[in-house]
Design a protein around this motif. Structure first.
Motif, PDB file in Angstrom:
ATOM      1  N   VAL A  18      13.163 -16.735 -47.897  1.00 45.38           N
ATOM      2  CA  VAL A  18      13.309 -16.511 -46.453  1.00 45.38           C
ATOM      3  C   VAL A  18      12.446 -15.320 -46.021  1.00 45.38           C
ATOM      4  CG1 VAL A  18      14.891 -15.904 -44.582  1.00 45.38           C
ATOM      5  CG2 VAL A  18      15.617 -17.524 -46.325  1.00 45.38           C
ATOM      6  N   ASP A  19      12.531 -14.218 -46.763  1.00 46.00           N
ATOM      7  CA  ASP A  19      11.813 -13.012 -46.341  1.00 46.00           C
ATOM      8  C   ASP A  19      10.312 -13.251 -46.231  1.00 46.00           C
ATOM      9  OD1 ASP A  19      14.248 -11.799 -46.304  1.00 46.00           O
ATOM     10  OD2 ASP A  19      13.839 -10.320 -47.867  1.00 46.00           O
ATOM     11  N   SER A  20       9.723 -13.991 -47.182  1.00 42.56           N
ATOM     12  CA  SER A  20       8.270 -14.192 -47.129  1.00 42.56           C
ATOM     13  C   SER A  20       7.884 -15.057 -45.919  1.00 42.56           C
ATOM     14  CB  SER A  20       7.752 -14.793 -48.435  1.00 42.56           C
ATOM     15  OG  SER A  20       8.422 -15.999 -48.728  1.00 42.56           O
ATOM     16  N   ASN A  21       8.764 -15.948 -45.507  1.00 45.39           N
ATOM     17  CA  ASN A  21       8.482 -16.761 -44.317  1.00 45.39           C
ATOM     18  C   ASN A  21       8.720 -15.972 -43.029  1.00 45.39           C
ATOM     19  OD1 ASN A  21       7.692 -19.706 -44.860  1.00 45.39           O
ATOM     20  ND2 ASN A  21       9.223 -19.276 -46.427  1.00 45.39           N
ATOM     21  N   VAL A  22       9.680 -15.053 -43.072  1.00 42.08           N
ATOM     22  CA  VAL A  22       9.893 -14.184 -41.903  1.00 42.08           C
ATOM     23  C   VAL A  22       8.643 -13.311 -41.711  1.00 42.08           C
ATOM     24  CG1 VAL A  22      11.252 -12.244 -41.002  1.00 42.08           C
ATOM     25  CG2 VAL A  22      12.413 -14.167 -42.086  1.00 42.08           C
ATOM     26  N   MET A  23       8.105 -12.773 -42.794  1.00 42.92           N
ATOM     27  CA  MET A  23       6.891 -11.946 -42.707  1.00 42.92           C
ATOM     28  C   MET A  23       5.744 -12.728 -42.083  1.00 42.92           C
ATOM     29  SD  MET A  23       6.921 -10.195 -46.443  1.00 42.92           S
ATOM     30  CE  MET A  23       8.052  -8.899 -46.896  1.00 42.92           C
ATOM     31  N   GLY A  66       6.567 -16.074 -53.171  1.00 39.44           N
ATOM     32  CA  GLY A  66       6.351 -15.376 -51.906  1.00 39.44           C
ATOM     33  C   GLY A  66       5.047 -15.776 -51.246  1.00 39.44           C
ATOM     34  N   ASN A  67       4.038 -16.090 -52.047  1.00 38.45           N
ATOM     35  CA  ASN A  67       2.697 -16.362 -51.502  1.00 38.45           C
ATOM     36  C   ASN A  67       2.455 -17.816 -51.139  1.00 38.45           C
ATOM     37  OD1 ASN A  67       1.832 -13.694 -51.768  1.00 38.45           O
ATOM     38  ND2 ASN A  67       1.236 -13.989 -53.904  1.00 38.45           N
ATOM     39  N   ILE A  68       3.202 -18.722 -51.720  1.00 37.94           N
ATOM     40  CA  ILE A  68       2.893 -20.151 -51.563  1.00 37.94           C
ATOM     41  C   ILE A  68       2.894 -20.581 -50.098  1.00 37.94           C
ATOM     42  CG2 ILE A  68       5.280 -21.043 -51.812  1.00 37.94           C
ATOM     43  CD1 ILE A  68       2.210 -22.592 -53.492  1.00 37.94           C
ATOM     44  N   GLN A  69       3.760 -19.948 -49.284  1.00 36.08           N
ATOM     45  CA  GLN A  69       3.855 -20.341 -47.872  1.00 36.08           C
ATOM     46  C   GLN A  69       2.514 -20.201 -47.141  1.00 36.08           C
ATOM     47  OE1 GLN A  69       3.617 -17.626 -45.646  1.00 36.08           O
ATOM     48  NE2 GLN A  69       3.745 -16.110 -47.275  1.00 36.08           N
ATOM     49  N   GLU A  70       1.605 -19.376 -47.666  1.00 34.03           N
ATOM     50  CA  GLU A  70       0.308 -19.171 -46.999  1.00 34.03           C
ATOM     51  C   GLU A  70      -0.510 -20.447 -46.886  1.00 34.03           C
ATOM     52  OE1 GLU A  70      -2.235 -16.092 -48.484  1.00 34.03           O
ATOM     53  OE2 GLU A  70      -0.584 -14.700 -48.698  1.00 34.03           O
ATOM     54  N   ILE A  71      -0.300 -21.404 -47.782  1.00 37.56           N
ATOM     55  CA  ILE A  71      -1.142 -22.610 -47.724  1.00 37.56           C
ATOM     56  C   ILE A  71      -0.535 -23.670 -46.799  1.00 37.56           C
ATOM     57  CG2 ILE A  71      -2.146 -22.197 -50.018  1.00 37.56           C
ATOM     58  CD1 ILE A  71      -0.491 -24.682 -50.981  1.00 37.56           C
ATOM     59  N   ALA A  73       5.454 -24.392 -39.886  1.00 34.33           N
ATOM     60  CA  ALA A  73       6.289 -25.177 -40.814  1.00 34.33           C
ATOM     61  C   ALA A  73       7.736 -24.708 -40.725  1.00 34.33           C
ATOM     62  CB  ALA A  73       5.775 -25.023 -42.236  1.00 34.33           C
ATOM     63  N   ARG A  74       8.626 -25.669 -40.718  1.00 34.91           N
ATOM     64  CA  ARG A  74      10.053 -25.339 -40.674  1.00 34.91           C
ATOM     65  C   ARG A  74      10.568 -25.360 -42.120  1.00 34.91           C
ATOM     66  NH1 ARG A  74      13.518 -29.419 -37.379  1.00 34.91           N
ATOM     67  NH2 ARG A  74      13.036 -28.209 -35.530  1.00 34.91           N
ATOM     68  N   ILE A  75      11.289 -24.326 -42.499  1.00 36.79           N
ATOM     69  CA  ILE A  75      11.722 -24.264 -43.898  1.00 36.79           C
ATOM     70  C   ILE A  75      13.224 -24.533 -44.049  1.00 36.79           C
ATOM     71  CG2 ILE A  75       9.872 -22.562 -44.304  1.00 36.79           C
ATOM     72  CD1 ILE A  75      12.214 -20.620 -45.075  1.00 36.79           C
ATOM     73  N   ALA A  76      13.570 -25.034 -45.203  1.00 34.91           N
ATOM     74  CA  ALA A  76      14.982 -25.236 -45.534  1.00 34.91           C
ATOM     75  C   ALA A  76      15.260 -24.497 -46.846  1.00 34.91           C
ATOM     76  CB  ALA A  76      15.291 -26.718 -45.702  1.00 34.91           C
ATOM     77  N   VAL A  77      16.342 -23.759 -46.855  1.00 32.62           N
ATOM     78  CA  VAL A  77      16.718 -23.044 -48.088  1.00 32.62           C
ATOM     79  C   VAL A  77      18.182 -23.293 -48.401  1.00 32.62           C
ATOM     80  CG1 VAL A  77      15.058 -21.128 -47.913  1.00 32.62           C
ATOM     81  CG2 VAL A  77      17.274 -20.926 -46.781  1.00 32.62           C
ATOM     82  N   ALA A 131      -3.063 -29.753 -51.653  1.00 32.75           N
ATOM     83  CA  ALA A 131      -2.445 -28.432 -51.862  1.00 32.75           C
ATOM     84  C   ALA A 131      -3.103 -27.742 -53.063  1.00 32.75           C
ATOM     85  CB  ALA A 131      -0.947 -28.592 -52.098  1.00 32.75           C
ATOM     86  N   HIS A 132      -3.503 -28.551 -54.064  1.00 28.92           N
ATOM     87  CA  HIS A 132      -4.130 -28.012 -55.271  1.00 28.92           C
ATOM     88  C   HIS A 132      -5.401 -27.222 -54.927  1.00 28.92           C
ATOM     89  CE1 HIS A 132      -6.610 -28.133 -58.940  1.00 28.92           C
ATOM     90  NE2 HIS A 132      -5.452 -28.100 -59.586  1.00 28.92           N
ATOM     91  N   SER A 133      -6.259 -27.780 -54.075  1.00 27.64           N
ATOM     92  CA  SER A 133      -7.516 -27.084 -53.729  1.00 27.64           C
ATOM     93  C   SER A 133      -7.217 -25.817 -52.945  1.00 27.64           C
ATOM     94  CB  SER A 133      -8.432 -27.941 -52.847  1.00 27.64           C
ATOM     95  OG  SER A 133      -8.399 -29.244 -53.259  1.00 27.64           O
ATOM     96  N   LEU A 134      -6.251 -25.899 -52.043  1.00 27.12           N
ATOM     97  CA  LEU A 134      -5.943 -24.717 -51.228  1.00 27.12           C
ATOM     98  C   LEU A 134      -5.370 -23.593 -52.088  1.00 27.12           C
ATOM     99  CD1 LEU A 134      -6.377 -26.790 -48.929  1.00 27.12           C
ATOM    100  CD2 LEU A 134      -4.505 -25.685 -47.721  1.00 27.12           C
ATOM    101  N   TRP A 135      -4.474 -23.965 -53.010  1.00 29.27           N
ATOM    102  CA  TRP A 135      -3.864 -22.925 -53.848  1.00 29.27           C
ATOM    103  C   TRP A 135      -4.909 -22.340 -54.800  1.00 29.27           C
ATOM    104  CZ3 TRP A 135      -0.230 -19.643 -53.404  1.00 29.27           C
ATOM    105  CH2 TRP A 135       0.281 -18.957 -54.514  1.00 29.27           C
ATOM    106  N   ALA A 136      -5.809 -23.183 -55.296  1.00 23.36           N
ATOM    107  CA  ALA A 136      -6.872 -22.685 -56.184  1.00 23.36           C
ATOM    108  C   ALA A 136      -7.750 -21.691 -55.416  1.00 23.36           C
ATOM    109  CB  ALA A 136      -7.711 -23.849 -56.700  1.00 23.36           C
TER     110      ALA A 136
END
Ligand code: PLP
Length: 404
Positions: free
Chosen positions: A136-141, A113-118, A123-127, A275-280
């Motif tokens: 989907v819900d975390s990206n809608v939020m 749920g949180n990964i989309q923050e970085i 960003a356009r998502i595909a599921v 992405a590693h630095s941002l997630w850290a």
């Protein structure tokens, strides 16, 4: 006056499982004698294995003495666990993943749920469709939606990749190019998986268009077939395009104990940033570490004794999967999954919707499952049963369905 985040208002009114819970509660209140068997929610039912219980006791004991007491855990996880995961889950399989690329958390749901923050706000998502609703819900939020289409119940900025019996539950490369691609393998809810060859198509595609694959492997422990990879890093090229989520919920029964981890390779860069630095940074800022006691208990997953006990536990659930799969097949249902995952996905009888079938099973067999439409538009016409019940109840539920 401050406004609330209106993106939340775009979410469906209630989460799938609370709707199911309410329906079952109402039915049980009206029919107090009905022995309802729940094969709906994907929660485990078997107790923690003895090796985990004794590791928990030992860790609790340590917390009771000044010399061995532990306060805040390191934000990213204890080195003992990160090193063990890197070695046993990855290097032993030939995956080039190091301990400092592993981020320990309280479970895969938070990380998925949180990964989309970085990633960027546009960003356009595909599921895959159907799929675990959190993506989907975390990206809608977060507002990554576009227009809502009432008829298909989809968002214009979300690319739905149908996975149905017709395409063998294998998502096809989308026409519109996505930025983030969520893949859940083995899949919840369809119980199906991708082979190495099928996954390699996605890794090559993501690298060629600059997309990032968010790979949810929460059910990795259930993989039985040789050609299904246990990690996306078994595929060459994945280090530059994939983030992987793992959980201790289903391989060790930690749904109520809580622990998971996310792998972010240092080679995953976009626009010069890693992405590693941002997630850290994100993890260190918003998460204060998973409990010492729980991380110690997780070490059992990698011990010889723990491995043997957990293998039996997984086998217990997979025996249920076989009972459901075979029983429904004998009853004439079209069934899928149940081989590399603890979920059975069945096609509902002609003329019924997924919710009609939910009501039918509840009323006629007192069995609770999950309507496929709750996992996405292409889930309509399908139904999920889980193998996480206890054996006796599972056998009884299937007998009742067979006798309908
Ligand atoms: N990912 C998938 C696909 C799941 O089905 C689940 C739980 O049902 C999770 C993640 C959540 O895992 P955790 O319990 O580690 O938060």
């Amino acid at each position: 006056m401050v406004q609330l985040n209106e993106n939340y208002l775009k979410l469906p009114g209630s989460y799938l499982f609370s709707t199911i819970g309410k329906k079952v509660a109402a039915y049980s209140a009206a029919h107090p004698d009905a022995k309802v068997i729940r094969l709906g929610i994907g929660d485990v039912t078997q107790p923690l294995v003895p090796a985990i219980i004794s590791a928990l006791h030992e860790a609790v004991e340590e917390m009771g003495h000044a010399e061995t007491f532990h306060g805040y855990a390191p934000d990213l996880g204890y080195a003992f666990l990160r090193e063990t995961i890197a070695e046993k889950d990855y290097q032993a399989r030939g995956c080039e993943i190091s301990a400092d690329e592993i981020f320990i958390s309280d479970g895969a749901k938070s990380d998925c749920g949180n990964i989309q923050e970085i990633f960027s706000a546009d960003a356009r998502i595909a599921v895959c469709d159907p799929v675990y609703p959190v993506y989907v819900d975390s990206n809608v939020m977060a507002g990554r939606t576009g227009e809502y289409d009432e008829k298909t119940q989809t968002w214009s900025n979300v690319i739905y990749m149908p996975c149905t019996a017709e395409n063998g539950f294998v998502p096809q490369l989308p026409e519109k190019t996505p930025d983030l691609i969520y893949l859940c393998v083995p899949n919840n809810p369809t119980g199906t998986a991708l082979t190495r060859e099928q996954l390699a198509v996605w890794v090559d595609y993501a690298n060629s268009v600059g997309a990032v694959i968010l790979y949810d492997a929460a059910y990795e422990a259930y993989i039985a077939q040789e050609d299904v990879p246990h990690s996306i890093y078994e595929i060459p090229g994945a280090r530059t395009c994939a983030i992987e989520f793992r959980s201790f919920s289903k391989n060790a029964g930690f749904t109520g104990v809580r622990l998971g981890f996310t792998v972010v390779p240092k080679d995953l860069k976009r626009g010069g940033a890693a992405a590693h630095s941002l997630w850290a940074r994100r993890h260190g800022t918003k998460f204060n570490g998973a409990p010492y006691i729980v991380q110690k208990a997780a070490m059992v997953v990698y011990s010889e004794e723990g491995k043997a006990q957990l293998k039996e536990q997984v086998a217990y659930y997979m025996r249920n999967a076989k009972v459901i799969y075979d029983g429904l097949g004998e009853a004439g249902y079209e069934v899928y999954g149940g081989i590399n995952a603890p979920y059975i996905w069945l096609r509902v009888p002609e003329g019924m919707t997924s919710w009609d079938f939910f009501d039918y099973l509840l009323q006629k067999a007192h069995v609770v499952g999950t309507p496929g439409s709750g996992f996405g538009p292409s889930g309509e016409g399908y139904f999920r049963l889980t193998a996480f019940g206890n054996y006796e109840n599972t056998v009884e539920a299937i007998e009742r369905i067979k006798n309908l």
